[in-house]
Design a protein around this motif. Structure first.
Motif, PDB file in Angstrom:
ATOM      1  N   ASP A 139       1.661  -7.176  -3.189  1.00  0.00           N
ATOM      2  CA  ASP A 139       1.875  -7.253  -1.740  1.00  0.00           C
ATOM      3  C   ASP A 139       2.021  -5.862  -1.139  1.00  0.00           C
ATOM      4  N   GLY A 140       2.792  -5.014  -1.812  1.00  0.00           N
ATOM      5  CA  GLY A 140       3.010  -3.669  -1.278  1.00  0.00           C
ATOM      6  C   GLY A 140       1.777  -2.794  -1.364  1.00  0.00           C
ATOM      7  N   ILE A 141       1.095  -2.837  -2.497  1.00  0.00           N
ATOM      8  CA  ILE A 141      -0.083  -1.985  -2.686  1.00  0.00           C
ATOM      9  C   ILE A 141      -1.181  -2.357  -1.699  1.00  0.00           C
ATOM     10  N   ARG A 142      -1.431  -3.653  -1.550  1.00  0.00           N
ATOM     11  CA  ARG A 142      -2.449  -4.058  -0.583  1.00  0.00           C
ATOM     12  C   ARG A 142      -1.968  -3.850   0.855  1.00  0.00           C
ATOM     13  N   GLY A 143      -0.654  -3.850   1.049  1.00  0.00           N
ATOM     14  CA  GLY A 143      -0.129  -3.499   2.362  1.00  0.00           C
ATOM     15  C   GLY A 143      -0.472  -2.070   2.734  1.00  0.00           C
ATOM     16  N   ILE A 144      -0.379  -1.168   1.761  1.00  0.00           N
ATOM     17  CA  ILE A 144      -0.798   0.216   2.021  1.00  0.00           C
ATOM     18  C   ILE A 144      -2.293   0.259   2.325  1.00  0.00           C
ATOM     19  N   ASP A 145      -3.076  -0.473   1.539  1.00  0.00           N
ATOM     20  CA  ASP A 145      -4.516  -0.512   1.794  1.00  0.00           C
ATOM     21  C   ASP A 145      -4.801  -0.977   3.224  1.00  0.00           C
ATOM     22  N   TYR A 146      -4.077  -1.998   3.670  1.00  0.00           N
ATOM     23  CA  TYR A 146      -4.268  -2.491   5.036  1.00  0.00           C
ATOM     24  C   TYR A 146      -3.915  -1.414   6.057  1.00  0.00           C
ATOM     25  N   LEU A 147      -2.796  -0.736   5.862  1.00  0.00           N
ATOM     26  CA  LEU A 147      -2.398   0.305   6.811  1.00  0.00           C
ATOM     27  C   LEU A 147      -3.452   1.402   6.897  1.00  0.00           C
ATOM     28  N   VAL A 148      -3.962   1.805   5.755  1.00  0.00           N
ATOM     29  CA  VAL A 148      -4.945   2.889   5.738  1.00  0.00           C
ATOM     30  C   VAL A 148      -6.219   2.478   6.478  1.00  0.00           C
ATOM     31  N   GLN A 149      -6.639   1.228   6.316  1.00  0.00           N
ATOM     32  CA  GLN A 149      -7.897   0.813   6.941  1.00  0.00           C
ATOM     33  C   GLN A 149      -7.748   0.516   8.435  1.00  0.00           C
ATOM     34  N   ARG A 150      -6.510   0.518   8.953  1.00  0.00           N
ATOM     35  CA  ARG A 150      -6.334   0.281  10.392  1.00  0.00           C
ATOM     36  C   ARG A 150      -6.992   1.376  11.235  1.00  0.00           C
ATOM     37  N   GLY A 151      -6.867   2.610  10.765  1.00  0.00           N
ATOM     38  CA  GLY A 151      -7.445   3.721  11.511  1.00  0.00           C
ATOM     39  C   GLY A 151      -6.466   4.434  12.428  1.00  0.00           C
ATOM     40  N   ILE A 183      -3.267   5.131  11.458  1.00  0.00           N
ATOM     41  CA  ILE A 183      -2.185   5.532  10.562  1.00  0.00           C
ATOM     42  C   ILE A 183      -2.538   6.859   9.895  1.00  0.00           C
ATOM     43  N   ASP A 184      -1.540   7.710   9.730  1.00  0.00           N
ATOM     44  CA  ASP A 184      -1.696   8.929   8.932  1.00  0.00           C
ATOM     45  C   ASP A 184      -1.437   8.563   7.474  1.00  0.00           C
ATOM     46  N   PRO A 185      -2.443   8.512   6.611  1.00  0.00           N
ATOM     47  CA  PRO A 185      -2.249   8.068   5.229  1.00  0.00           C
ATOM     48  C   PRO A 185      -1.268   8.919   4.443  1.00  0.00           C
ATOM     49  N   ALA A 186      -1.027  10.149   4.901  1.00  0.00           N
ATOM     50  CA  ALA A 186      -0.107  11.030   4.179  1.00  0.00           C
ATOM     51  C   ALA A 186       1.341  10.774   4.561  1.00  0.00           C
ATOM     52  N   ARG A 187       1.567   9.890   5.532  1.00  0.00           N
ATOM     53  CA  ARG A 187       2.940   9.658   5.997  1.00  0.00           C
ATOM     54  C   ARG A 187       3.251   8.157   6.013  1.00  0.00           C
ATOM     55  N   ILE A 188       3.157   7.548   4.842  1.00  0.00           N
ATOM     56  CA  ILE A 188       3.520   6.139   4.681  1.00  0.00           C
ATOM     57  C   ILE A 188       4.771   6.074   3.811  1.00  0.00           C
ATOM     58  N   GLY A 189       5.789   5.381   4.301  1.00  0.00           N
ATOM     59  CA  GLY A 189       7.041   5.249   3.570  1.00  0.00           C
ATOM     60  C   GLY A 189       7.422   3.803   3.378  1.00  0.00           C
ATOM     61  N   THR A 190       8.533   3.574   2.706  1.00  0.00           N
ATOM     62  CA  THR A 190       9.038   2.221   2.506  1.00  0.00           C
ATOM     63  C   THR A 190      10.557   2.245   2.542  1.00  0.00           C
ATOM     64  N   PHE A 191      11.122   1.152   3.025  1.00  0.00           N
ATOM     65  CA  PHE A 191      12.575   1.055   3.180  1.00  0.00           C
ATOM     66  C   PHE A 191      12.974  -0.411   3.083  1.00  0.00           C
ATOM     67  N   GLY A 192      14.144  -0.668   2.511  1.00  0.00           N
ATOM     68  CA  GLY A 192      14.655  -2.030   2.472  1.00  0.00           C
ATOM     69  C   GLY A 192      16.021  -2.079   1.832  1.00  0.00           C
ATOM     70  N   CYS A 193      16.675  -3.245   1.987  1.00  0.00           N
ATOM     71  CA  CYS A 193      18.008  -3.451   1.441  1.00  0.00           C
ATOM     72  C   CYS A 193      18.040  -4.731   0.626  1.00  0.00           C
ATOM     73  N   SER A 194      18.747  -4.702  -0.483  1.00  0.00           N
ATOM     74  CA  SER A 194      18.879  -5.849  -1.378  1.00  0.00           C
ATOM     75  C   SER A 194      17.496  -6.253  -1.895  1.00  0.00           C
ATOM     76  N   GLY A 195      17.053  -7.491  -1.611  1.00  0.00           N
ATOM     77  CA  GLY A 195      15.698  -7.865  -2.025  1.00  0.00           C
ATOM     78  C   GLY A 195      14.659  -6.971  -1.399  1.00  0.00           C
ATOM     79  N   GLY A 196      14.889  -6.535  -0.153  1.00  0.00           N
ATOM     80  CA  GLY A 196      13.984  -5.580   0.480  1.00  0.00           C
ATOM     81  C   GLY A 196      14.053  -4.222  -0.178  1.00  0.00           C
ATOM     82  N   GLY A 197      15.255  -3.847  -0.657  1.00  0.00           N
ATOM     83  CA  GLY A 197      15.380  -2.609  -1.417  1.00  0.00           C
ATOM     84  C   GLY A 197      14.643  -2.687  -2.736  1.00  0.00           C
ATOM     85  N   THR A 198      14.668  -3.862  -3.343  1.00  0.00           N
ATOM     86  CA  THR A 198      13.895  -4.075  -4.572  1.00  0.00           C
ATOM     87  C   THR A 198      12.414  -3.842  -4.309  1.00  0.00           C
TER      88      THR A 198
END
Length: 721
Positions: A222-234, A236-251
């Motif tokens: 889910d996460g890897i293809r989520g990055i792929d989706y962000l990159v193909q949007r056009g 997004i700066d591909p060099a500035r993609i981050g992730t954040f979450g807490c508990s299950g989201g932190g996992t």
């Protein structure tokens, strides 16, 4: 159950109340709440420390290996090794490449941002629902991938999405598998999941484990293809993609940062700790967070952080969290040294907050500063977190019905498990004794390797003490304590006939309290007829679950199952060890007939009995009752109950119950009321179809009646010798 250490007089008084075999008694009687609690406390009080000790030894070995890293090259080599280990533990990441398939649904505009509602494909025909919080302006934007905690809804992500979007960061807020609009077992009539939403992860994972998979693989995808989706949007700066979450989201954030180097910055809250700190308390948490054999593979929470080195990473921990703060500090200290091998200690941050789990409001200024600095720029203004709630949570629903299953359809994780199981060849009938013997030898190796059985038949017998003895008309009844191995003692109840032996033996494995087993008409009948009968509680037996109160997805063995699998153990394997050691003791008794030993196991203990018989030729017959007919049936079924007690990771890749039944040949096996994955009685015909290769082999070898499948009413006697 903790057995009382009777004085003889007290034992006689209590045991005199046992009804005679003529009095009605059946298994419909269950343990009282007090009995159940006592039995559970005793079992967990032993098993958790035992498993913890194994884990501590494995963690010490790991710490020594990490401490031996001296250079960046060493650290990079470990990153490659650890990442591959993790991929192996989860059964690989589902393969999908090329442009991401996306479907869009109506969104809405708001002040300073807009929300786009989409679904994207992360594995073949496996869809992810997501809200995309898009800042005003043309972009290109930095981006964050976020997910809610286990059991939390998408509205919990709304405030973060709004605040980051208004700060110029595009946010992809996804529903994890089994949450939000991605319930795997959604029932339109119930309006919710059949297995309770918070248990969907556990339910799917128990099936996946049987085919050497783990549901974390879908978090990765889910996460890897989520990055792929962000990159193909056009935008997004591909060099500035981050992730954040807490508990299950932190996992999810920790997993994505570890498995995809395109993540430029990560902030992980209420997840990173150490197993040294976690094991003494709650232990392993949810299924998606506990990979089988993770500790045994020389891994710990710090590895998730170290896989992201030298990229910016924030560990966020709270003083009263059930992910212990001291463990987070230990992980940070180790990771700081690891980052130092990259000359990047300034990229690793530890944020400590007051309060309990996910108390993010208390640390939001520091958290926002960290993320915005690395995603927007060191001089970007840091806004104050403005709590926001949607005026109507329904506007965050992506699909028309609020569920993928009823809107567009989607594969579920268990579809992939079923496909993997279908690709495993079924057992085929054998036509010779030699082929059957060869199969048996292979099975024994596989069984020991996967279930983790270490006991060997004929080893020195365990130390057994007699706690109390009472004399009945035709037999003595002795309460015993078996020292199966250091740290593990097992309660037993032995009926020993007054007349001299040798006596045929029945070893009775059960989850019922022992005094209730003593009331069973079959137990009394066997003892009165000259059998030596040993009722034994193998380790970790928590008593029979209340079918009315039992939670479908989890079952009472889920916490034990997670702790055992993390250190490379299984309940089936450990209980088989106990059974083989009990037989070693029985064979030393002077009044035991060496060639008449029947093993009886009801429920989950039936699978223990089969495993023991496959490894020990001294067992001359096996009787099982209400036992799961096969692991393959559990995968094929849409639902299962209490599978956590009998799961063996990877079992279907090597063997199944038909293989075990075949390996026991030519010894007889009686299957009473074979059970489907829900614990319900199967028809004899359906069970015979599931075991067709075994029955056909027995016919080919001239013993067509070796395996008997019978129906028994609870009031009927069991076909025990």
């Amino acid at each position: 159950m903790i057995l009382p250490r009777f004085h003889v007089a007290l034992g006689l008084a209590l045991l005199s109340s046992i009804p005679s075999p003529a009095q009605p008694w059946w298994r419909g009687n269950v343990a009282t709440p007090a009995e159940a609690r006592a039995q559970t406390d005793r079992a967990i009080g032993q098993l958790n420390p035992y498993l913890n000790a194994i884990g501590y030894a494995q963690l010490t070995r790991r710490a020594e290996r990490v401490a031996a890293l001296r250079t960046r090259t060493d650290a990079e080599r470990r990153q490659v090794e650890v990442r591959q280990k993790i991929k192996d533990l989860v059964g690989g990441i589902p393969a999908l490449s090329g442009p991401v398939a996306v479907q869009t649904f109506p969104g809405f505009d708001d002040e300073g941002f807009r929300i786009e509602n989409i679904v994207y494909e992360s594995a073949p025909d496996y869809w992810v629902t997501a809200n995309v919080f898009v800042p005003d302006g043309p972009g290109p934007f930095p981006a964050l991938i976020i997910a809610p905690g286990h059991g939390a809804g998408k509205s919990s992500q709304y405030s973060w999405g709004v605040n980051f979007a208004r700060a110029g960061i595009l946010v992809l807020a996804i529903d994890p598998m089994g949450q939000g609009e991605r319930l795997q077992h959604f029932d339109p009539e119930l309006g919710t999941s059949k297995v309770e939403p918070v248990g969907e992860h556990e339910h799917a994972n128990q099936s996946a484990l049987l085919v050497s998979q783990h549901i974390a693989r879908y978090w990765f995808a889910d996460g890897i293809r989520g990055i792929d989706y962000l990159v193909q949007r056009g935008d997004i700066d591909p060099a500035r993609i981050g992730t954040f979450g807490c508990s299950g989201g932190g996992t999810a954030a920790a997993y994505l940062a570890a498995m995809d180097e395109r993540i430029a910055v990560a902030a992980v809250s209420s997840f990173i700790t150490s197993f040294t700190a976690l094991l003494p308390g709650h232990g392993p948490q949810d299924a998606e967070q506990t990979l089988p054999g993770f500790i045994a593979a020389d891994l710990d929470f710090a590895d998730w952080v170290e896989l992201a080195a030298p990229r910016p990473y924030a560990i966020i921990a709270f003083e009263e969290d059930f992910f212990p703060l001291v463990g987070a500090q230990q992980a940070h200290a180790e990771a700081e040294r690891f980052y130092g091998l990259f000359n990047a200690t300034d990229q690793l941050k530890f944020i400590r907050g007051p309060g309990g789990h996910c108390n993010l409001g208390a640390v939001s200024p520091e958290l926002l500063r960290f993320l915005i600095t690395h995603l927007v720029g060191p001089h970007a203004p840091i806004p104050a977190l403005e709590p926001r709630r949607p005026t109507d949570t329904d506007v965050l629903n992506v699909t028309p019905t609020g569920q993928l299953s009823t809107s567009i359809g989607s594969a579920i994780a268990e579809d992939f498990t079923r496909a993997a199981a279908a690709a495993i060849p079924r057992l085929q009938p054998f036509r010779s004794v030699e082929a059957t013997a060869h199969h048996r030898d292979e099975l024994r190796d596989n069984l020991r390797a996967l279930a983790g059985v270490v006991a060997r038949p004929g080893a020195p017998a365990p130390v057994v003490t007699t706690d109390s003895t009472a004399s009945l008309d035709t037999y003595l009844l002795e309460h015993l304590t078996f020292a199966s191995e250091p740290g593990i003692t097992l309660p037993g109840l032995l009926a020993r006939p007054h007349q001299r032996g040798p006596h045929p033996v029945v070893l009775w494995l059960d989850a019922l309290p022992l005094d209730r087993i003593a009331n069973e008409p079959d137990f009394q009948r066997l003892a009165a007829s000259g059998h030596l009968v040993l009722a034994l509680h193998p380790r970790g037996v928590l008593g029979e679950p209340d079918p009315q109160a039992d939670r479908l997805a989890l079952g009472q063995y889920m916490p034990v199952h997670l702790r055992a699998h993390a250190v490379g153990k299984t309940l089936i394997g450990m209980r088989t060890d106990d059974t083989l050691r009990a037989i070693d003791w029985l064979r030393q008794q002077p009044d035991v007939s060496p060639d008449q030993l029947t093993l009886f196991g009801p429920g989950a203990q039936g699978l223990v009995a089969l495993h023991a018989a496959a490894l020990d030729d001294r067992i001359t017959a096996v009787v099982i009752e209400d036992t799961l007919v096969s692991y393959r049936a559990a995968v094929a079924a849409g639902l299962h109950r209490n599978l956590s007690e009998v799961v063996i990771p990877g079992v279907l890749n090597r063997y199944d119950t038909p293989d075990i039944l075949l390996s026991i040949s030519p010894r007889p096996v009686t299957i009473i009321n074979p059970a489907n994955p829900m614990g319900q009685r199967m028809s004899n015909a359906d069970a015979a179809a599931e075991l067709s290769a075994v029955l056909a082999t027995d016919t080919n070898l001239g013993q067509p009646d070796r395996v008997q499948i019978i129906h028994r009413d609870p009031r009927d006697p069991r076909p025990l010798p």
